[in-house]
Design a protein around this motif. Structure first.
Motif, PDB file in Angstrom:
ATOM      1  N   GLY A  60     -49.221  27.105 -12.622  1.00 30.37           N
ATOM      2  CA  GLY A  60     -49.871  26.062 -11.839  1.00 30.37           C
ATOM      3  C   GLY A  60     -49.673  25.904 -10.434  1.00 30.37           C
ATOM      4  N   ILE A  61     -50.651  25.067  -9.826  1.00 25.36           N
ATOM      5  CA  ILE A  61     -50.426  25.308  -8.219  1.00 25.36           C
ATOM      6  C   ILE A  61     -49.024  24.757  -7.789  1.00 25.36           C
ATOM      7  CG2 ILE A  61     -51.603  24.512  -6.287  1.00 25.36           C
ATOM      8  CD1 ILE A  61     -54.080  24.053  -7.746  1.00 25.36           C
ATOM      9  N   MET A  62     -48.592  23.649  -8.137  1.00 25.44           N
ATOM     10  CA  MET A  62     -47.266  23.181  -7.973  1.00 25.44           C
ATOM     11  C   MET A  62     -46.066  24.074  -8.149  1.00 25.44           C
ATOM     12  SD  MET A  62     -47.324  19.291  -8.866  1.00 25.44           S
ATOM     13  CE  MET A  62     -47.161  18.068  -8.130  1.00 25.44           C
ATOM     14  N   ALA A  63     -46.299  24.635  -9.140  1.00 31.22           N
ATOM     15  CA  ALA A  63     -45.311  25.744  -9.683  1.00 31.22           C
ATOM     16  C   ALA A  63     -45.028  26.769  -8.520  1.00 31.22           C
ATOM     17  CB  ALA A  63     -45.208  26.326 -10.918  1.00 31.22           C
ATOM     18  N   MET A  64     -46.232  27.196  -8.391  1.00 31.67           N
ATOM     19  CA  MET A  64     -46.301  28.261  -7.268  1.00 31.67           C
ATOM     20  C   MET A  64     -45.951  27.857  -5.853  1.00 31.67           C
ATOM     21  SD  MET A  64     -49.475  30.595  -8.377  1.00 31.67           S
ATOM     22  CE  MET A  64     -50.633  29.282  -8.823  1.00 31.67           C
ATOM     23  N   LEU A  65     -46.158  26.518  -5.421  1.00 29.22           N
ATOM     24  CA  LEU A  65     -45.799  25.972  -4.063  1.00 29.22           C
ATOM     25  C   LEU A  65     -44.349  26.152  -4.175  1.00 29.22           C
ATOM     26  CD1 LEU A  65     -46.505  24.840  -1.520  1.00 29.22           C
ATOM     27  CD2 LEU A  65     -46.721  22.723  -2.672  1.00 29.22           C
ATOM     28  N   ASP A  66     -43.727  25.495  -5.501  1.00 23.94           N
ATOM     29  CA  ASP A  66     -42.155  25.747  -5.463  1.00 23.94           C
ATOM     30  C   ASP A  66     -41.841  27.095  -5.053  1.00 23.94           C
ATOM     31  OD1 ASP A  66     -42.343  22.939  -5.703  1.00 23.94           O
ATOM     32  OD2 ASP A  66     -41.591  22.833  -7.769  1.00 23.94           O
ATOM     33  N   GLU A  67     -42.394  27.919  -5.915  1.00 22.21           N
ATOM     34  CA  GLU A  67     -41.940  29.180  -5.999  1.00 22.21           C
ATOM     35  C   GLU A  67     -41.922  29.708  -4.551  1.00 22.21           C
ATOM     36  OE1 GLU A  67     -43.326  31.251  -9.568  1.00 22.21           O
ATOM     37  OE2 GLU A  67     -43.558  32.826  -7.948  1.00 22.21           O
ATOM     38  N   GLU A  68     -42.911  29.461  -3.769  1.00 19.39           N
ATOM     39  CA  GLU A  68     -43.067  29.962  -2.384  1.00 19.39           C
ATOM     40  C   GLU A  68     -41.852  29.482  -1.606  1.00 19.39           C
ATOM     41  OE1 GLU A  68     -44.700  32.831  -2.143  1.00 19.39           O
ATOM     42  OE2 GLU A  68     -45.124  32.282  -0.217  1.00 19.39           O
ATOM     43  N   CYS A  69     -41.635  27.953  -1.770  1.00 21.39           N
ATOM     44  CA  CYS A  69     -40.851  27.323  -1.094  1.00 21.39           C
ATOM     45  C   CYS A  69     -39.171  27.958  -1.182  1.00 21.39           C
ATOM     46  CB  CYS A  69     -40.584  25.879  -1.325  1.00 21.39           C
ATOM     47  SG  CYS A  69     -41.942  25.260  -0.866  1.00 21.39           S
ATOM     48  N   LEU A  70     -39.057  28.328  -2.416  1.00 20.03           N
ATOM     49  CA  LEU A  70     -37.589  29.026  -2.465  1.00 20.03           C
ATOM     50  C   LEU A  70     -37.407  30.212  -2.323  1.00 20.03           C
ATOM     51  CD1 LEU A  70     -37.135  26.898  -5.925  1.00 20.03           C
ATOM     52  CD2 LEU A  70     -36.324  26.240  -3.807  1.00 20.03           C
ATOM     53  N   ARG A  71     -38.545  30.962  -2.047  1.00 21.26           N
ATOM     54  CA  ARG A  71     -38.424  32.416  -2.008  1.00 21.26           C
ATOM     55  C   ARG A  71     -37.778  32.910  -0.739  1.00 21.26           C
ATOM     56  NH1 ARG A  71     -42.020  36.148   0.434  1.00 21.26           N
ATOM     57  NH2 ARG A  71     -43.449  34.491   0.943  1.00 21.26           N
ATOM     58  N   PRO A  72     -37.024  33.843  -0.829  1.00 26.02           N
ATOM     59  CA  PRO A  72     -36.435  34.280   0.661  1.00 26.02           C
ATOM     60  C   PRO A  72     -37.486  35.110   1.337  1.00 26.02           C
ATOM     61  CG  PRO A  72     -35.593  35.411  -1.229  1.00 26.02           C
ATOM     62  CD  PRO A  72     -36.625  34.491  -1.812  1.00 26.02           C
ATOM     63  N   GLY A  73     -37.234  35.000   2.502  1.00 24.40           N
ATOM     64  CA  GLY A  73     -38.152  35.842   3.457  1.00 24.40           C
ATOM     65  C   GLY A  73     -39.066  34.844   3.969  1.00 24.40           C
ATOM     66  N   THR A  74     -40.234  35.481   4.944  1.00 26.76           N
ATOM     67  CA  THR A  74     -40.971  34.600   5.729  1.00 26.76           C
ATOM     68  C   THR A  74     -41.845  33.999   4.612  1.00 26.76           C
ATOM     69  OG1 THR A  74     -41.963  36.405   6.447  1.00 26.76           O
ATOM     70  CG2 THR A  74     -40.759  35.225   8.072  1.00 26.76           C
ATOM     71  N   VAL A  75     -42.002  32.679   4.767  1.00 29.02           N
ATOM     72  CA  VAL A  75     -42.868  31.821   3.743  1.00 29.02           C
ATOM     73  C   VAL A  75     -43.558  30.961   4.876  1.00 29.02           C
ATOM     74  CG1 VAL A  75     -42.916  29.938   2.121  1.00 29.02           C
ATOM     75  CG2 VAL A  75     -40.976  31.542   2.085  1.00 29.02           C
ATOM     76  N   THR A  76     -44.958  31.033   4.599  1.00 23.31           N
ATOM     77  CA  THR A  76     -45.922  30.455   5.407  1.00 23.31           C
ATOM     78  C   THR A  76     -47.023  29.678   4.670  1.00 23.31           C
ATOM     79  OG1 THR A  76     -47.354  31.843   5.901  1.00 23.31           O
ATOM     80  CG2 THR A  76     -45.453  31.504   7.551  1.00 23.31           C
ATOM     81  N   ASP A  77     -47.565  28.826   5.236  1.00 27.31           N
ATOM     82  CA  ASP A  77     -48.638  28.249   4.259  1.00 27.31           C
ATOM     83  C   ASP A  77     -49.830  29.413   3.832  1.00 27.31           C
ATOM     84  OD1 ASP A  77     -47.664  25.475   4.502  1.00 27.31           O
ATOM     85  OD2 ASP A  77     -48.624  25.308   6.410  1.00 27.31           O
ATOM     86  N   SER A  78     -49.721  30.104   4.664  1.00 27.78           N
ATOM     87  CA  SER A  78     -50.741  31.354   4.175  1.00 27.78           C
ATOM     88  C   SER A  78     -50.490  32.056   3.041  1.00 27.78           C
ATOM     89  CB  SER A  78     -51.325  32.108   5.566  1.00 27.78           C
ATOM     90  OG  SER A  78     -50.388  32.223   6.356  1.00 27.78           O
ATOM     91  N   THR A  79     -49.048  32.426   3.153  1.00 27.96           N
ATOM     92  CA  THR A  79     -48.485  33.357   1.886  1.00 27.96           C
ATOM     93  C   THR A  79     -48.900  32.502   0.631  1.00 27.96           C
ATOM     94  OG1 THR A  79     -46.424  32.328   2.416  1.00 27.96           O
ATOM     95  CG2 THR A  79     -46.937  34.350   3.437  1.00 27.96           C
ATOM     96  N   PHE A  80     -48.616  31.182   0.763  1.00 32.36           N
ATOM     97  CA  PHE A  80     -48.888  30.333  -0.393  1.00 32.36           C
ATOM     98  C   PHE A  80     -50.237  30.397  -0.720  1.00 32.36           C
ATOM     99  CE2 PHE A  80     -50.407  25.690  -1.285  1.00 32.36           C
ATOM    100  CZ  PHE A  80     -49.974  25.940  -2.641  1.00 32.36           C
ATOM    101  N   LEU A  81     -51.370  30.412  -0.002  1.00 31.89           N
ATOM    102  CA  LEU A  81     -52.577  30.627  -0.157  1.00 31.89           C
ATOM    103  C   LEU A  81     -53.018  31.805  -0.801  1.00 31.89           C
ATOM    104  CD1 LEU A  81     -55.221  28.825  -0.227  1.00 31.89           C
ATOM    105  CD2 LEU A  81     -55.746  29.906   1.831  1.00 31.89           C
ATOM    106  N   GLU A  82     -52.226  32.828  -0.265  1.00 29.19           N
ATOM    107  CA  GLU A  82     -52.533  34.177  -0.767  1.00 29.19           C
ATOM    108  C   GLU A  82     -52.094  34.263  -2.331  1.00 29.19           C
ATOM    109  OE1 GLU A  82     -50.629  37.586   1.082  1.00 29.19           O
ATOM    110  OE2 GLU A  82     -51.641  36.508   3.076  1.00 29.19           O
TER     111      GLU A  82
END
Ligand SMILES: Nc1ncnc2c1ncn2[C@@H]1O[C@H](COP(=O)(O)OP(=O)(O)O)[C@@H](O)[C@H]1O
Ligand SMILES: [Mg+2]
Length: 1144
Positions: free
Chosen positions: A460-482
């Motif tokens: 789900g979109i929310m799950a993936m957003l959370d995943e991005e937020c918790l992921r180490p490394g550089t996280v930006t809005d565009s990586t999330f969109l990717e």
């Protein structure tokens, strides 16, 4: 308006209907006619329309007179279909179902922003408040529940382009009731406050109301306390675009809010703390930063103007340096290591805004909790619950500025739509199938796919957003969109330019940094900018710690995560997942309740009344799925109910089923419906429920039931009254019988008594009469007897008298003979006696004359003697009588027994003079004797002595009379007692008769020398007075010849000694003593006792004294008393001593 107020009470929805009140009745059913119907009704101010039990509400954007207390009364306890559509009908239905059928309710209000959801929720609440229980306590609960609205609206609502009072948070409120339907309290849940609004507002919109209300409504004093100014333009966080809203007075709203807070139960200091925080948020926005270059060429941010910072810190009690540091550095803790990095200016601004947003949203949550604390029910008993859900409506910014918030909001609406579908459409169809009712399937759009796209736990979109937020490394809005592009590309409701399927590659309406979701209500383009940040919702720990350190209890309690002791290295849950969880809870909650729907529709985008924009309404009707809703209602049955419940409710309408149906409930219902002659197409038998096609059928059933209930009530009343009357009658009857019995008995008794007494009277009369008759008879007989007796008696009497007369005659004859004889004898005797008496009388007369003659002779002879003797005897007798009288009188007049009493009664008769005197003398002697007889021997001796003194001196010496009264004491010196004379006493041996100090007169000068004079029974002594024991001379009494003294009142005396004796050698003694009388008397007595000769006592005014060789004459002369009271002695010449004695 005028015609509105004249509305009559309708008895059916169908009466005076404008268009169609219930869309189910719409014919033909097309989207066009649907909207036409809505418009028609809207234009006639009918803003409410039903679809079965769902209420469609169109925002009129003006106040209508349909919410008055009269209206409330009109809709109260009325059947849902009875009156024209109204939100009150729904509220009433829900409340009654809750109260009477014990079903928890929820009222789901959906619609776009500005469609009137919040208003609707308030209307429902106020209606329920108006119809539920009354009483002081209940009213307070109601008031608190209602007043929680203005508080939450001030802090959670804002003016937006769509709505001047748009709720910027979701709200679900559970109102709790007791078994009677009285409100007990409530619980409010809030969902995701749009906190980004605190720091930035879209064009034409405002920040939350409270900021403007505080600045315009607070007193000068309060503003000063909060260090604020009454000028919106001074604060960066307040957009100036629309600082004031037309028709809204922020200042008066502020007063309302404060008042509401007070009613809800906020303490004054709590309100103050809250406003302090609001002020602090405003001021935070004014803190600005400037870069400061560092050696390592990294720009470090610094607070530009520290004044604002200082004021905030003062307001919140924060150490300024701590906050200042928190704006310049950031400490990152990773595995026990603390790394401090500097913040550049942009990061500082970010930190500032994060703090402001966090502060405000935490304050809002605190407010909700605080209100809950006040309004929570005070009982643990089971409660009935009515939930009212007013959540932000579906939101699409056509400009494409939809961000994370819109995403969340729309997700929530998506979920609500789903629950609507589940509970109405799907549930309904499934129920038909379950119940085996013939059913033509209706196509409807099920949005569960969209929900799945957003909330699916794996992709789900929310799950993936959370995943991005918790992921180490550089996280930006565009990586999330990717990532989204990779995973969701194939989803039919997800659109993105970057997705591999190049369907949208050339879609220029879809920018590169965006993705689009086909929501059930339309397509929405979301900008990914800020998604990660907003989901993270990060507040640098330094800031939360700084807040925790504040010396301000409220702010400290808002930042428990700032407590270093409770540091939690784990990230807090993301905003998205928190929201997802709370929505899930909400859905679960709603599913347990009986849903009631209000679907709000916005007629135009201009917030204008009277404008009905077809396209806008059409869009909403579509995405709200209202058409499907109507179709389902029409295809199906308006009403269903389990057989048991249905039978129970309507069994009184049919004879067979009333009062008890002994078979299957379904059969009972069948009998019932047949009996009521309801057309067969109107209902259908399910497996466990009866389905009624038309609401009107139900309504007519209800109506009949109501009438029947009246009938039943009458029946019950009738039976009860009958029973009551009967019991009363029976009671009366039995009482009457009792009374009658008693009365009869009484009457009979009375009658009997009367008869009895008359009988007695008659009887007594008869008896009397009879008795009298007998009495008369008896009396007659008795009289007859008496007459016989009397006659007999008379006869005997006559006989007797006759006999007696004969006898008497006889006797009289005899007596007459006797009498005559006696008389003859008497006469004879008397004649004889007279002769005798004559004879005797003659004899006595001779004697008397003789005696008389003799007497005369004697008296003549003795007459001459008689007088001489009588005189003497009378004299003697008289004298005797006088003497006798004298003695008797004397006896009564006797004087006292005192020998000194010389009184004596006067002499009465001269001839008794000598006797009288003699008697007086004898009496005196007798009293004296009596007096003497009382004396003791001692006293006798004293008197003897005194008598001697009297013999010696009386009428001889002038001193004597004065001595008579003085007792003779003898030893005046108390020789044998006084120790001074102890020696002298031992010399004397004999009993001392007299001892005293005397003056021995010196011949040479006539002066005296004091000497002790001692006298014993045979001598006297002179001793020296000074030594007390030296004896000067001792003279035996035998050698004393005489004593000389004057006749004057002096104490001089001379003692003469016999010549030729040893004592004489010294010559005579001339002495002087006051006690001369005593001395001489004692000397005289002692001398007499010793020698039986009297000492010669010479009393003369001139005498000689033999001193050693010479004889000296002592001469006494009287002197003038003026020359002294004492006698004094003077030597005149060799032979003469002259004693001068004062004349008396
Ligand atoms: N029933 C109504 N009668 C009069 N005005 C209404 C009514 N419902 C809504 N409004 C007006 O519309 C505005 C927006 O309504 P609101 O309930 O705040 O919308 P929502 O909560 O759906 O965003 C209200 O401020 C009010 O002026
Ligand atoms: Mg609202």
């Amino acid at each position: 308006m005028g015609d509105m107020s004249k509305m009559e009470v309708k008895t059916s929805l169908l009466d005076n209907m404008i268009g169609v009140g219930d869309m189910v009745l719409l014919e033909p059913l097309t989207e066009k006619s649907f909207i036409e119907n809505l418009r028609k009704r809207f234009n006639h101010n009918e803003i409410y329309t039903y679809i079965g039990s769902v209420v469609i509400s169109i925002n009129p954007y003006r106040s209508l007179p349909i919410y008055t207390p009269d209206k409330v009364e009109e809709y109260r306890n009325r059947n849902f279909y009875e009156l024209s559509p109204h939100i009150y009908a729904l509220a009433d239905e829900a409340y009654r179902s809750l109260r009477d059928q014990d079903k928890d309710q929820c009222i789901l209000i959906t619609g776009e922003s500005g469609a009137g959801k919040t208003e609707a929720s308030k209307l429902v609440m106020s209606y329920v408040a108006a119809v539920c229980g009354k009483g002081a306590e209940v009213n307070q609960v109601k008031e608190q529940l209602l007043q929680s609205n203005p508080v939450l609206e001030a802090f959670g609502n804002a003016k937006t382009v769509r709505n001047d009072n748009s709720s910027r948070f979701g709200k679900y409120m559970d109102i709790e009731f007791d078994f009677k339907g009285d409100p007990l309290g409530g619980v409010i849940s809030n969902y995701l406050l749009e906190k980004s609004r605190v720091v930035k507002q879209p064009r034409g919109e405002r920040n939350f109301h409270i900021f403007y209300q505080l600045l315009s409504g607070a007193s000068e004093d309060m503003l000063k306390k909060l260090k604020l100014e009454r000028d919106f333009s001074k604060y960066n966080y307040l957009s100036l675009d629309s600082a004031t809203v037309t028709g809204v007075d922020d200042a008066s709203c502020f007063r309302t809010v404060k008042n509401a807070m007070q009613i809800v139960g906020f303490m004054d200091d709590e309100t103050q703390s809250v406003l302090e925080l609001v002020g602090a948020v405003l001021k935070l926005g004014n803190i600005e930063f400037k870069p400061e270059s560092r050696v390592n060429e990294v720009d470090e941010s610094r607070v530009k103007d520290k004044n604002e910072l200082k004021e905030i810190c003062e307001l919140l009690g924060i150490d300024q340096s701590v906050l200042e540091r928190a704006f310049s550095f950031r400490t990152v803790e990773a595995k026990q290591e603390k790394v401090s990095t500097t913040l550049n200016v942009a990061q500082a601004y970010y930190a500032r805004d994060a703090l402001a947003k966090n502060l405000y949203s935490r304050l809002f949550t605190w407010l909700v909790n605080r209100i809950n604390e006040s309004i929570k029910a005070q009982t643990k008993k089971r409660k009935k619950v009515m939930g009212v859900l007013d959540i932000y409506g579906f939101e699409i910014f056509e400009s494409g500025e939809n961000s994370f918030e819109q995403f969340i909001i729309n997700y929530c609406n998506e979920k609500l739509q789903q629950i609507f579908i589940e509970l109405t459409l799907k549930e309904e169809q499934e129920e038909y199938i379950r119940e085996g009712i013939e059913w033509t399937h209706i196509e409807y759009f099920n949005n569960s796919v969209i929900c799945d796209l957003i909330e699916n736990n794996t992709n789900g979109i929310m799950a993936m957003l959370d995943e991005e937020c918790l992921r180490p490394g550089t996280v930006t809005d565009s990586t999330f969109l990717e990532k989204l592009n990779q995973i969701c590309a194939d989803h039919q409701h997800f659109e993105s330019r970057m997705s591999k399927s190049s369907k949208f590659l050339n879609d220029h309406s879809l920018p590169h940094n965006c993705f689009r979701i086909q929501h059930y209500a339309g397509k929405v383009l979301y900008h990914v900018d800020g998604f990660v940040d907003k989901n993270n919702d990060l507040l640098y720990r330094d800031l939360s710690q700084a807040m925790w350190k504040a010396n301000h209890s409220l702010i400290k309690s808002l930042f428990p995560d700032g407590n270093p002791a409770k540091i939690n290295l784990k990230r807090p849950p993301t905003a998205g997942s928190q929201f997802k969880a709370s929505v899930a809870t909400l859905m679960k909650n709603l599913q347990t309740k009986n849903p009631n729907y209000i679907r709000c529709i916005k007629p135009n985008d201009q917030k204008a009344s009277h404008i009905f924009t077809d396209s806008l309404v059409c869009h909403q009707v579509r995405y709200l799925g209202l058409m499907e809703n109507v179709r389902v209602r029409r295809a199906g049955y308006a009403f269903r109910q389990p057989y048991e419940a249905c039978l129970e409710r309507y069994k009184m309408l049919c004879k067979q089923t009333w009062p008890h149906w002994r078979g299957q409930a379904r059969d009972g219902v069948e009998v019932l419906l047949k009996d009521l002659q309801i057309p067969a197409e109107e209902y259908s038998y399910g497996r466990s429920k009866i389905f009624i096609r038309n609401p009107r059928t139900l309504f007519s059933l209800e109506e009949q039931r109501k009438r029947r209930l009246h009938g039943l009530a009458t029946l019950i009343q009738k039976i009860f009254r009958g029973w009551k009357a009967r019991t009363h009658f029976l009671l009366m009857k039995s009482s009457q019988v009792t009374v009658a019995a008693w009365y009869r008995r009484y009457a009979q008794q009375k009658k009997y008594k009367k008869t009895k007494s008359s009988a007695v009277i008659v009887q007594s009369f008869i008896r009397g009469w009879k008795a009298r008759k007998i009495l008369r008879e008896l009396k007659y007989q008795k009289r007859c007897k008496e007459a016989v007796t009397t006659i007999g008696a008379y006869w005997h009497g006559t006989q007797a008298r006759r006999e007696l007369r004969c006898l008497k005659e006889e006797a009289r004859n005899r007596r007459a003979v006797t009498v005559i004889w006696a008389s003859w004898q008497g006469t004879k005797a008397r004649r004889e006696l007279r002769c005798l008496k004559e004879e005797a009388r003659n004899r006595r007369a001779v004697t008397v004359i003789w005696a008389s003659w003799q007497g005369t002779k004697v008296r003549r002879e003795y007459r001459k003697f008689f007088r001489a003797h009588a005189g003497k005897r009378i004299y003697e007798f008289t004298i005797q009588r006088i003497i006798q009288k004298y003695f008797l009188e004397l006896k009564n007049k006797m004087p006292s027994m005192s020998p000194c009493d010389k009184t004596w009664p006067a002499r009465p008769y001269l001839f008794l003079d000598s006797t009288h005197k003699e008697l007086r003398r004898i009496f005196h002697l007798w009293t004296c004797k009596k007096y003497r007889g009382q004396f003791t021997d001692q006293k006798k001796a004293i008197y003897k002595e005194k008598l001697e003194a009297s013999e010696i001196f009386k009428d001889k010496k002038a001193l004597y009379p004065s001595s008579v009264g003085q007792p003779f004491q003898g030893d005046y010196l108390e020789i044998n007692k006084n120790p001074r004379y102890q020696k002298l006493n031992s010399l004397v041996e004999e009993k001392i008769i007299f001892a005293d100090i005397v003056n021995k007169i010196n011949r040479a000068n006539g002066k005296g020398a004091q000497r002790i004079f001692l006298l014993t029974k045979n001598k006297f002594m002179l001793a020296d007075q000074k030594s007390g024991h030296q004896v000067k001379s001792i003279v035996p009494l035998a050698e004393l010849t005489s004593v000389s003294m004057s006749a004057q009142s002096d104490g001089f005396f001379a003692l003469r000694v016999k010549e030729g004796t040893t004592a004489a050698a010294k010559g005579d003694f001339l002495l002087n003593s006051e006690r001369i009388i005593e001395i001489i008397t004692k000397l005289h007595r002692a001398g007499l006792d010793l020698t039986k000769e009297k000492i010669q006592i010479e009393i003369t005014d001139e005498f000689l004294v033999q001193f050693k060789q010479d004889k000296v004459c002592v001469k006494f002369i009287q002197s003038n008393p003026k020359n002294g009271t004492m006698a004094s002695c003077k030597r005149k010449n060799n032979r003469l001593l002259e004693v001068t004695v004062p004349s008396p």
